[in-house]
Write a protein that holds these residues in place. Sequence first.
Motif, mmCIF file in Angstrom:
data_model
loop_
_atom_site.group_PDB
_atom_site.id
_atom_site.type_symbol
_atom_site.label_atom_id
_atom_site.label_comp_id
_atom_site.label_asym_id
_atom_site.label_seq_id
_atom_site.Cartn_x
_atom_site.Cartn_y
_atom_site.Cartn_z
ATOM 1 N N VAL A 95 50.811 20.535 -13.512
ATOM 2 C CA VAL A 95 49.265 19.168 -14.222
ATOM 3 C C VAL A 95 49.633 18.317 -12.520
ATOM 4 C CG1 VAL A 95 47.924 18.162 -15.163
ATOM 5 C CG2 VAL A 95 48.756 19.728 -16.486
ATOM 6 N N TYR A 96 48.393 17.973 -12.146
ATOM 7 C CA TYR A 96 49.137 17.690 -10.376
ATOM 8 C C TYR A 96 48.035 16.715 -10.013
ATOM 9 C CZ TYR A 96 47.309 21.314 -7.694
ATOM 10 O OH TYR A 96 47.064 21.750 -6.250
ATOM 11 N N VAL A 97 47.414 15.572 -9.612
ATOM 12 C CA VAL A 97 46.227 14.455 -9.195
ATOM 13 C C VAL A 97 46.655 15.337 -7.866
ATOM 14 C CG1 VAL A 97 46.207 12.130 -8.562
ATOM 15 C CG2 VAL A 97 47.529 12.460 -10.675
ATOM 16 N N ALA A 117 51.923 5.660 -7.380
ATOM 17 C CA ALA A 117 52.603 5.691 -7.767
ATOM 18 C C ALA A 117 53.211 4.814 -9.333
ATOM 19 C CB ALA A 117 53.801 4.447 -6.790
ATOM 20 N N VAL A 118 51.876 3.919 -9.647
ATOM 21 C CA VAL A 118 51.986 4.142 -11.460
ATOM 22 C C VAL A 118 52.200 5.315 -12.592
ATOM 23 C CG1 VAL A 118 50.647 3.126 -13.404
ATOM 24 C CG2 VAL A 118 51.232 1.454 -10.683
ATOM 25 N N ILE A 131 52.108 15.786 -7.705
ATOM 26 C CA ILE A 131 50.694 14.673 -7.480
ATOM 27 C C ILE A 131 50.813 15.334 -5.633
ATOM 28 C CG2 ILE A 131 49.775 12.580 -5.835
ATOM 29 C CD1 ILE A 131 51.720 11.070 -8.058
ATOM 30 N N ALA A 132 49.085 15.123 -5.275
ATOM 31 C CA ALA A 132 49.190 16.044 -3.941
ATOM 32 C C ALA A 132 48.855 14.358 -2.831
ATOM 33 C CB ALA A 132 48.791 17.649 -3.540
ATOM 34 N N SER A 133 49.518 14.069 -2.009
ATOM 35 C CA SER A 133 48.195 13.061 -0.921
ATOM 36 C C SER A 133 48.396 13.932 -0.007
ATOM 37 C CB SER A 133 49.591 11.733 -0.591
ATOM 38 O OG SER A 133 49.678 11.105 -2.406
ATOM 39 N N HIS A 161 54.195 15.797 -2.888
ATOM 40 C CA HIS A 161 54.537 15.661 -1.278
ATOM 41 C C HIS A 161 52.900 14.708 -0.762
ATOM 42 C CE1 HIS A 161 57.367 18.847 -2.812
ATOM 43 N NE2 HIS A 161 56.605 19.365 -3.948
ATOM 44 N N LEU A 162 53.466 14.348 0.182
ATOM 45 C CA LEU A 162 52.350 13.515 1.192
ATOM 46 C C LEU A 162 52.532 14.901 1.874
ATOM 47 C CD1 LEU A 162 53.499 11.460 -0.729
ATOM 48 C CD2 LEU A 162 53.676 9.954 1.264
#
Length: 248
Positions: A95-97, A117-118, A131-133, A161-162
């Motif tokens: 599951v990712y944002v 980060a929270v 998370i994928a930024s 991952h940025l």
Amino acid sequence: MSKKANYSYIGIAFIILLFGIIFIPKIVDRVSNGDISRTDESRSEGLVVNGKKTSKNKSDLEYLIIDGQPKKVPEFSFTDQDGKTITNKDYLGQVYVVDFFFTTCPTICPRMSKNLAVIQDKFKDNPDFGIASFSINPENDTPEVLKAYAADYGVTSPNWHLLTGAKEDIYKLSNIGFNIFANIENFEHSGDFALVDKEGYLRSRKDAFGNPKIFYKGVISEQEKVDEDGNEQEITVIQEDIAKLLRE
């Protein structure tokens, strides 16, 4: 009461008894085997996804339906802050944002990154969360620049991952792939987060009208509660929905 009426009642009673003997056991058996849906099951129950009906352990989170089909994240391939190639397949099973940002953004990006980060820390012990930024200024945001930014904002999860790559690919992914606004001319972009389930589908809770919200506000922190326009924070909300998807 006439004998004719009495015979009619006897006939009706016999028919009811016969119905009960023949059909009620079959109905009970079908309910027991799950052939008949119960009214308290999720609206996602029975939705055909990837050629299969969704299972009964699906949460109440909605799919984004486009042209009659649930929207899935398109294929992508970019480079992260460690110089590794990361694709959409690396996130399958997680599951990712998703957010879109750039490291020199002076306004909403720092706030979004702090909120991510929270969220990261909330699920730090769960390997199935990520998370994928995506940087919308890849010409500046090289892996080395992203690495320094990650250190500044407390990126510790191996699944955060940025990402940087070809500008056209990133803007296409933003505007079409995730339906998150980004302007290639002047680096304008949305402060929203998207939420993706383990199978790569966009998911969200319903709005007041029963439709998918699609996005979660990423700029307002839990401490702020509301912004200057009276919009409520949704960092708590997205954490609740991440937990639901992790249980699916």
